[in-house]
Motif scaffolding. Structure first.
Motif, PDB file in Angstrom:
ATOM      1  N   VAL A  28     -20.897 -23.784 -33.666  1.00 44.69           N
ATOM      2  CA  VAL A  28     -20.830 -22.193 -34.179  1.00 44.69           C
ATOM      3  C   VAL A  28     -19.805 -21.479 -32.968  1.00 44.69           C
ATOM      4  CG1 VAL A  28     -21.920 -19.916 -34.215  1.00 44.69           C
ATOM      5  CG2 VAL A  28     -23.006 -21.903 -35.296  1.00 44.69           C
ATOM      6  N   ILE A  29     -20.103 -21.833 -31.630  1.00 42.36           N
ATOM      7  CA  ILE A  29     -19.203 -21.420 -30.710  1.00 42.36           C
ATOM      8  C   ILE A  29     -18.013 -21.851 -30.793  1.00 42.36           C
ATOM      9  CG2 ILE A  29     -18.780 -21.316 -28.162  1.00 42.36           C
ATOM     10  CD1 ILE A  29     -22.042 -21.301 -27.749  1.00 42.36           C
ATOM     11  N   LYS A  30     -17.663 -23.131 -30.857  1.00 38.69           N
ATOM     12  CA  LYS A  30     -16.343 -23.567 -30.949  1.00 38.69           C
ATOM     13  C   LYS A  30     -15.602 -23.371 -32.372  1.00 38.69           C
ATOM     14  CE  LYS A  30     -13.654 -27.754 -30.388  1.00 38.69           C
ATOM     15  NZ  LYS A  30     -13.574 -29.174 -30.056  1.00 38.69           N
ATOM     16  N   TYR A  31     -16.337 -23.352 -33.471  1.00 38.95           N
ATOM     17  CA  TYR A  31     -15.734 -22.902 -34.716  1.00 38.95           C
ATOM     18  C   TYR A  31     -16.515 -21.660 -35.316  1.00 38.95           C
ATOM     19  CZ  TYR A  31     -14.433 -27.564 -34.199  1.00 38.95           C
ATOM     20  OH  TYR A  31     -14.119 -28.877 -33.600  1.00 38.95           O
ATOM     21  N   PRO A  32     -16.113 -20.482 -34.447  1.00 38.15           N
ATOM     22  CA  PRO A  32     -16.927 -19.157 -35.222  1.00 38.15           C
ATOM     23  C   PRO A  32     -16.563 -18.925 -36.857  1.00 38.15           C
ATOM     24  CG  PRO A  32     -15.423 -18.645 -33.618  1.00 38.15           C
ATOM     25  CD  PRO A  32     -15.191 -20.138 -33.429  1.00 38.15           C
ATOM     26  N   ASP A  33     -15.351 -19.193 -36.826  1.00 36.07           N
ATOM     27  CA  ASP A  33     -14.876 -18.857 -38.226  1.00 36.07           C
ATOM     28  C   ASP A  33     -14.797 -20.069 -39.100  1.00 36.07           C
ATOM     29  OD1 ASP A  33     -14.235 -16.209 -37.486  1.00 36.07           O
ATOM     30  OD2 ASP A  33     -12.453 -16.809 -36.660  1.00 36.07           O
ATOM     31  N   GLY A  34     -15.143 -21.088 -38.889  1.00 36.96           N
ATOM     32  CA  GLY A  34     -15.472 -22.269 -39.582  1.00 36.96           C
ATOM     33  C   GLY A  34     -14.272 -23.260 -39.082  1.00 36.96           C
ATOM     34  N   PHE A  35     -14.393 -24.383 -39.582  1.00 38.18           N
ATOM     35  CA  PHE A  35     -13.297 -25.345 -39.222  1.00 38.18           C
ATOM     36  C   PHE A  35     -12.335 -25.596 -40.397  1.00 38.18           C
ATOM     37  CE2 PHE A  35     -17.334 -27.630 -40.052  1.00 38.18           C
ATOM     38  CZ  PHE A  35     -17.010 -28.305 -41.131  1.00 38.18           C
ATOM     39  N   GLY A  36     -11.100 -25.976 -39.920  1.00 44.44           N
ATOM     40  CA  GLY A  36     -10.128 -26.422 -40.785  1.00 44.44           C
ATOM     41  C   GLY A  36      -9.733 -27.872 -40.988  1.00 44.44           C
ATOM     42  N   ASP A  37      -8.908 -28.097 -41.871  1.00 42.41           N
ATOM     43  CA  ASP A  37      -8.529 -29.503 -41.759  1.00 42.41           C
ATOM     44  C   ASP A  37      -7.818 -30.337 -40.458  1.00 42.41           C
ATOM     45  OD1 ASP A  37      -9.146 -29.514 -44.586  1.00 42.41           O
ATOM     46  OD2 ASP A  37      -7.009 -29.065 -45.378  1.00 42.41           O
ATOM     47  N   SER A  38      -7.288 -29.458 -39.621  1.00 45.02           N
ATOM     48  CA  SER A  38      -6.740 -29.748 -38.377  1.00 45.02           C
ATOM     49  C   SER A  38      -7.913 -30.178 -37.366  1.00 45.02           C
ATOM     50  CB  SER A  38      -5.607 -28.655 -37.793  1.00 45.02           C
ATOM     51  OG  SER A  38      -6.355 -27.693 -37.700  1.00 45.02           O
ATOM     52  N   ASP A  39      -8.831 -29.641 -37.446  1.00 42.92           N
ATOM     53  CA  ASP A  39     -10.169 -29.715 -36.691  1.00 42.92           C
ATOM     54  C   ASP A  39     -10.893 -30.998 -37.068  1.00 42.92           C
ATOM     55  OD1 ASP A  39      -9.843 -27.473 -35.304  1.00 42.92           O
ATOM     56  OD2 ASP A  39     -10.765 -26.489 -37.217  1.00 42.92           O
ATOM     57  N   ILE A  40     -10.478 -31.478 -38.137  1.00 50.16           N
ATOM     58  CA  ILE A  40     -11.372 -32.880 -38.810  1.00 50.16           C
ATOM     59  C   ILE A  40     -10.801 -34.105 -38.275  1.00 50.16           C
ATOM     60  CG2 ILE A  40     -12.159 -33.967 -40.848  1.00 50.16           C
ATOM     61  CD1 ILE A  40     -12.348 -31.342 -42.186  1.00 50.16           C
ATOM     62  N   ILE A  41     -11.438 -34.859 -37.632  1.00 46.26           N
ATOM     63  CA  ILE A  41     -11.381 -36.297 -37.331  1.00 46.26           C
ATOM     64  C   ILE A  41     -11.850 -37.302 -38.296  1.00 46.26           C
ATOM     65  CG2 ILE A  41     -11.541 -37.977 -35.453  1.00 46.26           C
ATOM     66  CD1 ILE A  41     -12.337 -35.671 -33.885  1.00 46.26           C
ATOM     67  N   SER A  42     -11.066 -38.091 -38.813  1.00 51.42           N
ATOM     68  CA  SER A  42     -11.203 -39.233 -39.943  1.00 51.42           C
ATOM     69  C   SER A  42     -11.129 -40.659 -39.257  1.00 51.42           C
ATOM     70  CB  SER A  42     -10.398 -38.982 -41.393  1.00 51.42           C
ATOM     71  OG  SER A  42     -10.713 -37.910 -41.800  1.00 51.42           O
ATOM     72  N   PHE A  43     -12.127 -41.297 -39.579  1.00 60.06           N
ATOM     73  CA  PHE A  43     -12.076 -42.784 -39.222  1.00 60.06           C
ATOM     74  C   PHE A  43     -12.947 -43.820 -40.274  1.00 60.06           C
ATOM     75  CE2 PHE A  43     -15.656 -40.956 -37.108  1.00 60.06           C
ATOM     76  CZ  PHE A  43     -16.731 -41.763 -37.285  1.00 60.06           C
ATOM     77  N   LYS A  44     -12.850 -44.914 -40.308  1.00 60.06           N
ATOM     78  CA  LYS A  44     -13.579 -45.946 -41.019  1.00 60.06           C
ATOM     79  C   LYS A  44     -14.660 -46.490 -40.224  1.00 60.06           C
ATOM     80  CE  LYS A  44     -10.481 -46.160 -44.581  1.00 60.06           C
ATOM     81  NZ  LYS A  44     -10.675 -46.203 -45.904  1.00 60.06           N
ATOM     82  N   ASN A  45     -15.889 -46.285 -40.982  1.00 60.05           N
ATOM     83  CA  ASN A  45     -17.039 -47.025 -40.273  1.00 60.05           C
ATOM     84  C   ASN A  45     -17.153 -48.594 -40.438  1.00 60.05           C
ATOM     85  OD1 ASN A  45     -18.137 -47.575 -42.803  1.00 60.05           O
ATOM     86  ND2 ASN A  45     -19.640 -45.802 -42.775  1.00 60.05           N
ATOM     87  N   GLN A  46     -18.174 -49.133 -40.252  1.00 62.04           N
ATOM     88  CA  GLN A  46     -18.036 -50.565 -40.250  1.00 62.04           C
ATOM     89  C   GLN A  46     -18.453 -51.002 -41.718  1.00 62.04           C
ATOM     90  OE1 GLN A  46     -20.645 -48.604 -38.905  1.00 62.04           O
ATOM     91  NE2 GLN A  46     -22.764 -49.406 -39.454  1.00 62.04           N
ATOM     92  N   HIS A  47     -18.562 -50.248 -42.658  1.00 63.79           N
ATOM     93  CA  HIS A  47     -18.863 -50.305 -44.040  1.00 63.79           C
ATOM     94  C   HIS A  47     -17.576 -50.142 -44.565  1.00 63.79           C
ATOM     95  CE1 HIS A  47     -22.930 -51.348 -43.488  1.00 63.79           C
ATOM     96  NE2 HIS A  47     -23.006 -50.097 -42.767  1.00 63.79           N
ATOM     97  N   ASN A  48     -16.421 -49.765 -43.966  1.00 63.20           N
ATOM     98  CA  ASN A  48     -15.057 -49.461 -44.529  1.00 63.20           C
ATOM     99  C   ASN A  48     -15.130 -48.054 -45.457  1.00 63.20           C
ATOM    100  OD1 ASN A  48     -12.212 -49.920 -44.551  1.00 63.20           O
ATOM    101  ND2 ASN A  48     -12.225 -50.818 -46.430  1.00 63.20           N
ATOM    102  N   GLU A  49     -16.052 -47.121 -44.838  1.00 64.68           N
ATOM    103  CA  GLU A  49     -16.069 -45.999 -45.669  1.00 64.68           C
ATOM    104  C   GLU A  49     -15.423 -44.759 -44.843  1.00 64.68           C
ATOM    105  OE1 GLU A  49     -20.598 -46.408 -47.462  1.00 64.68           O
ATOM    106  OE2 GLU A  49     -20.338 -45.858 -45.371  1.00 64.68           O
ATOM    107  N   THR A  50     -14.846 -44.028 -45.301  1.00 60.92           N
ATOM    108  CA  THR A  50     -14.039 -43.085 -44.286  1.00 60.92           C
ATOM    109  C   THR A  50     -15.197 -41.864 -44.056  1.00 60.92           C
ATOM    110  OG1 THR A  50     -11.893 -43.169 -45.581  1.00 60.92           O
ATOM    111  CG2 THR A  50     -12.356 -41.226 -44.594  1.00 60.92           C
TER     112      THR A  50
END
Length: 96
Positions: A28-50
């Motif tokens: 809440v402190i870091k993202y007081p107005d919510g987070f946007g697409d630029s804040d999201i980190i995407s990666f694949k897990n061991q099951h190849n799910e994003t």
């Protein structure tokens, strides 16, 4: 060769269900107005799910908190509860 502080940090992936109030407060402190697409980190897990996460840090840990609709709702509720508590404390301090 220099050792970066980032290399010494513990890295933890946290699901919404396992969030504690301290991590939720950091979000809440870091993202007081919510987070946007630029804040999201995407990666694949061991099951190849994003997996999509947002990052918050403490002195010794990097938390990647999985993004979900429930996370957004929890952040909004937590922030509202915190504001209500602050207002209640303000009222009590003016009564004293």
């Amino acid at each position: 060769m220099k050792s970066s502080n980032r290399q010494n940090l513990k890295r933890v992936i946290v699901d919404f269900k396992k969030l504690n109030n301290a991590i939720l407060d950091l979000l809440v402190i870091k993202y007081p107005d919510g987070f946007g697409d630029s804040d999201i980190i995407s990666f694949k897990n061991q099951h190849n799910e994003t997996i999509e996460c947002v990052e918050v840090r403490t002195e010794d840990t990097i938390y990647l908190v999985k993004v979900s609709k429930r996370l957004v709702g929890a952040m909004e509720d937590f922030d509202s509860d915190d504001e209500a508590f602050d207002e209640e404390m303000d009222i009590k301090s003016t009564e004293d």
